[in-house]
Design a protein around this motif. Structure first.
Motif, PDB file in Angstrom:
ATOM      1  N   LEU A 198       0.826  -1.212   0.000  1.00 15.94           N
ATOM      2  CA  LEU A 198       0.000   0.000   0.000  1.00 15.94           C
ATOM      3  C   LEU A 198       0.863   1.266   0.000  1.00 15.94           C
ATOM      4  O   LEU A 198       0.408   2.325  -0.421  1.00 15.94           O
ATOM      5  CB  LEU A 198      -0.961   0.004   1.178  1.00 15.94           C
ATOM      6  CG  LEU A 198      -2.071  -1.050   1.107  1.00 15.94           C
ATOM      7  CD1 LEU A 198      -2.922  -1.026   2.360  1.00 15.94           C
ATOM      8  CD2 LEU A 198      -2.930  -0.866  -0.137  1.00 15.94           C
ATOM      9  N   LYS A 199       2.100   1.134   0.443  1.00 13.74           N
ATOM     10  CA  LYS A 199       3.014   2.280   0.435  1.00 13.74           C
ATOM     11  C   LYS A 199       3.341   2.709  -0.998  1.00 13.74           C
ATOM     12  O   LYS A 199       3.635   3.869  -1.244  1.00 13.74           O
ATOM     13  CB  LYS A 199       4.293   1.956   1.201  1.00 13.74           C
ATOM     14  CG  LYS A 199       4.051   1.818   2.693  1.00 13.74           C
ATOM     15  CD  LYS A 199       5.331   1.554   3.434  1.00 13.74           C
ATOM     16  CE  LYS A 199       5.032   1.460   4.931  1.00 13.74           C
ATOM     17  NZ  LYS A 199       6.239   1.338   5.719  1.00 13.74           N
ATOM     18  N   ILE A 200       3.283   1.774  -1.925  1.00  8.87           N
ATOM     19  CA  ILE A 200       3.546   2.110  -3.329  1.00  8.87           C
ATOM     20  C   ILE A 200       2.438   3.024  -3.847  1.00  8.87           C
ATOM     21  O   ILE A 200       2.701   4.018  -4.519  1.00  8.87           O
ATOM     22  CB  ILE A 200       3.691   0.836  -4.187  1.00  8.87           C
ATOM     23  CG1 ILE A 200       4.975   0.112  -3.774  1.00  8.87           C
ATOM     24  CG2 ILE A 200       3.684   1.164  -5.671  1.00  8.87           C
ATOM     25  CD1 ILE A 200       5.192  -1.204  -4.414  1.00  8.87           C
ATOM     26  N   ASN A 201       1.189   2.704  -3.500  1.00 10.54           N
ATOM     27  CA  ASN A 201       0.077   3.576  -3.899  1.00 10.54           C
ATOM     28  C   ASN A 201       0.239   4.960  -3.289  1.00 10.54           C
ATOM     29  O   ASN A 201       0.017   5.976  -3.952  1.00 10.54           O
ATOM     30  CB  ASN A 201      -1.260   2.972  -3.482  1.00 10.54           C
ATOM     31  CG  ASN A 201      -1.607   1.733  -4.275  1.00 10.54           C
ATOM     32  OD1 ASN A 201      -1.123   1.538  -5.379  1.00 10.54           O
ATOM     33  ND2 ASN A 201      -2.446   0.892  -3.710  1.00 10.54           N
ATOM     34  N   ALA A 202       0.629   5.006  -2.017  1.00  9.27           N
ATOM     35  CA  ALA A 202       0.818   6.291  -1.340  1.00  9.27           C
ATOM     36  C   ALA A 202       1.946   7.089  -1.995  1.00  9.27           C
ATOM     37  O   ALA A 202       1.821   8.303  -2.185  1.00  9.27           O
ATOM     38  CB  ALA A 202       1.115   6.063   0.138  1.00  9.27           C
ATOM     39  N   LEU A 203       3.025   6.412  -2.351  1.00 12.78           N
ATOM     40  CA  LEU A 203       4.141   7.087  -3.008  1.00 12.78           C
ATOM     41  C   LEU A 203       3.715   7.660  -4.356  1.00 12.78           C
ATOM     42  O   LEU A 203       4.007   8.821  -4.669  1.00 12.78           O
ATOM     43  CB  LEU A 203       5.322   6.136  -3.201  1.00 12.78           C
ATOM     44  CG  LEU A 203       6.480   6.674  -4.040  1.00 12.78           C
ATOM     45  CD1 LEU A 203       7.143   7.854  -3.338  1.00 12.78           C
ATOM     46  CD2 LEU A 203       7.483   5.595  -4.336  1.00 12.78           C
ATOM     47  N   LEU A 204       3.019   6.864  -5.148  1.00 10.79           N
ATOM     48  CA  LEU A 204       2.566   7.335  -6.456  1.00 10.79           C
ATOM     49  C   LEU A 204       1.649   8.550  -6.311  1.00 10.79           C
ATOM     50  O   LEU A 204       1.776   9.525  -7.048  1.00 10.79           O
ATOM     51  CB  LEU A 204       1.850   6.214  -7.215  1.00 10.79           C
ATOM     52  CG  LEU A 204       2.748   5.091  -7.722  1.00 10.79           C
ATOM     53  CD1 LEU A 204       1.905   3.925  -8.218  1.00 10.79           C
ATOM     54  CD2 LEU A 204       3.675   5.592  -8.813  1.00 10.79           C
ATOM     55  N   LYS A 205       0.752   8.492  -5.332  1.00  6.96           N
ATOM     56  CA  LYS A 205      -0.156   9.606  -5.104  1.00  6.96           C
ATOM     57  C   LYS A 205       0.619  10.856  -4.686  1.00  6.96           C
ATOM     58  O   LYS A 205       0.356  11.960  -5.159  1.00  6.96           O
ATOM     59  CB  LYS A 205      -1.178   9.224  -4.038  1.00  6.96           C
ATOM     60  CG  LYS A 205      -2.298  10.214  -3.884  1.00  6.96           C
ATOM     61  CD  LYS A 205      -3.357   9.682  -2.928  1.00  6.96           C
ATOM     62  CE  LYS A 205      -4.499  10.663  -2.807  1.00  6.96           C
ATOM     63  NZ  LYS A 205      -5.539  10.169  -1.911  1.00  6.96           N
ATOM     64  N   LYS A 206       1.610  10.677  -3.831  1.00  2.75           N
ATOM     65  CA  LYS A 206       2.441  11.796  -3.380  1.00  2.75           C
ATOM     66  C   LYS A 206       3.214  12.415  -4.545  1.00  2.75           C
ATOM     67  O   LYS A 206       3.432  13.627  -4.601  1.00  2.75           O
ATOM     68  CB  LYS A 206       3.419  11.316  -2.306  1.00  2.75           C
ATOM     69  CG  LYS A 206       4.255  12.404  -1.692  1.00  2.75           C
ATOM     70  CD  LYS A 206       5.134  11.840  -0.595  1.00  2.75           C
ATOM     71  CE  LYS A 206       6.001  12.939  -0.007  1.00  2.75           C
ATOM     72  NZ  LYS A 206       6.868  12.422   1.058  1.00  2.75           N
ATOM     73  N   LEU A 207       3.596  11.581  -5.503  1.00  2.00           N
ATOM     74  CA  LEU A 207       4.329  12.059  -6.679  1.00  2.00           C
ATOM     75  C   LEU A 207       3.431  12.769  -7.688  1.00  2.00           C
ATOM     76  O   LEU A 207       3.913  13.372  -8.633  1.00  2.00           O
ATOM     77  CB  LEU A 207       5.055  10.900  -7.364  1.00  2.00           C
ATOM     78  CG  LEU A 207       6.218  10.284  -6.592  1.00  2.00           C
ATOM     79  CD1 LEU A 207       6.709   9.030  -7.299  1.00  2.00           C
ATOM     80  CD2 LEU A 207       7.348  11.288  -6.439  1.00  2.00           C
ATOM     81  N   GLY A 208       2.115  12.667  -7.504  1.00  2.00           N
ATOM     82  CA  GLY A 208       1.189  13.353  -8.399  1.00  2.00           C
ATOM     83  C   GLY A 208       0.407  12.462  -9.333  1.00  2.00           C
ATOM     84  O   GLY A 208      -0.343  12.941 -10.179  1.00  2.00           O
ATOM     85  N   VAL A 209       0.563  11.160  -9.177  1.00  6.98           N
ATOM     86  CA  VAL A 209      -0.178  10.216 -10.004  1.00  6.98           C
ATOM     87  C   VAL A 209      -1.576  10.053  -9.428  1.00  6.98           C
ATOM     88  O   VAL A 209      -1.750   9.894  -8.218  1.00  6.98           O
ATOM     89  CB  VAL A 209       0.545   8.847 -10.062  1.00  6.98           C
ATOM     90  CG1 VAL A 209      -0.257   7.842 -10.859  1.00  6.98           C
ATOM     91  CG2 VAL A 209       1.933   9.011 -10.650  1.00  6.98           C
ATOM     92  N   LYS A 210      -2.578  10.111 -10.284  1.00  2.00           N
ATOM     93  CA  LYS A 210      -3.960   9.952  -9.837  1.00  2.00           C
ATOM     94  C   LYS A 210      -4.271   8.464  -9.694  1.00  2.00           C
ATOM     95  O   LYS A 210      -3.873   7.662 -10.534  1.00  2.00           O
ATOM     96  CB  LYS A 210      -4.934  10.565 -10.849  1.00  2.00           C
ATOM     97  CG  LYS A 210      -4.682  12.026 -11.120  1.00  2.00           C
ATOM     98  CD  LYS A 210      -5.083  12.875  -9.942  1.00  2.00           C
ATOM     99  CE  LYS A 210      -4.922  14.335 -10.299  1.00  2.00           C
ATOM    100  NZ  LYS A 210      -4.205  15.101  -9.326  1.00  2.00           N
ATOM    101  N   PRO A 211      -4.996   8.089  -8.630  1.00  2.00           N
ATOM    102  CA  PRO A 211      -5.378   6.683  -8.503  1.00  2.00           C
ATOM    103  C   PRO A 211      -6.420   6.323  -9.559  1.00  2.00           C
ATOM    104  O   PRO A 211      -7.213   7.167  -9.961  1.00  2.00           O
ATOM    105  CB  PRO A 211      -5.946   6.591  -7.089  1.00  2.00           C
ATOM    106  CG  PRO A 211      -6.352   7.990  -6.761  1.00  2.00           C
ATOM    107  CD  PRO A 211      -5.460   8.911  -7.547  1.00  2.00           C
ATOM    108  N   CYS A 212      -6.401   5.085  -9.985  1.00  2.00           N
ATOM    109  CA  CYS A 212      -7.367   4.611 -10.975  1.00  2.00           C
ATOM    110  C   CYS A 212      -8.647   4.214 -10.247  1.00  2.00           C
ATOM    111  O   CYS A 212      -8.605   3.413  -9.319  1.00  2.00           O
ATOM    112  CB  CYS A 212      -6.808   3.418 -11.728  1.00  2.00           C
ATOM    113  SG  CYS A 212      -7.938   2.760 -12.949  1.00  2.00           S
ATOM    114  N   SER A 213      -9.752   4.790 -10.657  1.00  2.00           N
ATOM    115  CA  SER A 213     -11.028   4.394 -10.049  1.00  2.00           C
ATOM    116  C   SER A 213     -11.856   3.714 -11.128  1.00  2.00           C
ATOM    117  O   SER A 213     -12.228   4.326 -12.116  1.00  2.00           O
ATOM    118  CB  SER A 213     -11.748   5.618  -9.494  1.00  2.00           C
ATOM    119  OG  SER A 213     -11.946   6.584 -10.510  1.00  2.00           O
ATOM    120  N   MET A 214     -12.097   2.461 -10.933  1.00  2.00           N
ATOM    121  CA  MET A 214     -12.823   1.673 -11.919  1.00  2.00           C
ATOM    122  C   MET A 214     -14.207   1.391 -11.444  1.00  2.00           C
ATOM    123  O   MET A 214     -14.526   1.246 -10.351  1.00  2.00           O
ATOM    124  CB  MET A 214     -12.098   0.371 -12.218  1.00  2.00           C
ATOM    125  CG  MET A 214     -10.770   0.636 -12.885  1.00  2.00           C
ATOM    126  SD  MET A 214      -9.736  -0.802 -12.796  1.00  2.00           S
ATOM    127  CE  MET A 214      -9.646  -1.449 -14.350  1.00  2.00           C
TER     128      MET A 214
END
Length: 113
Positions: free
Chosen positions: A97-113
């Motif tokens: 889950l830390k990978i998702n948090a890192l990506l979000k912190k970097l500015g990547v939007k989460p994928c909502s399906m």
């Protein structure tokens, strides 16, 4: 406009001896074309599982590393969405889950399906 999938596995035609070891281990088979002097890959059919890379004793197959382009896009604040593969949970148990948090912190939007 028809879109093609991004190439993930490539073949170095100079190293490929057309031995078909890659085709033998491929779960798709149809993504490989061994009819010329080297085996080529149809990216639209390739699962990018990596079996062919492991099977190639001639080091003719390799994953495309586009991480530099990814980080350049991040720096340029290019809008993007990431879909994290389920394999992340197996490769990073208790930390995935830390990978998702890192990506979000970097500015990547989460994928909502």
């Amino acid at each position: 406009m028809e879109r093609q999938l991004k190439e993930i596995v490539r073949v170095d035609a100079d190293k490929c001896v057309n031995c078909h070891a890659c085709i033998a281990v491929c779960p798709v088979k149809f993504c490989n074309d061994g009819s010329s002097d080297h085996v080529s890959i149809n990216a639209d059919l390739c699962l990018a599982c990596g079996n062919c890379i492991d099977a190639c004793t001639h080091e003719a197959r390799y994953f495309v590393d586009d991480s530099e382009a990814f980080f350049d896009a991040l720096k340029a604040k290019t809008p993007m969405v990431a879909v994290v593969a389920p394999a992340v949970a197996a490769n990073f148990p208790n930390r995935y889950l830390k990978i998702n948090a890192l990506l979000k912190k970097l500015g990547v939007k989460p994928c909502s399906m």
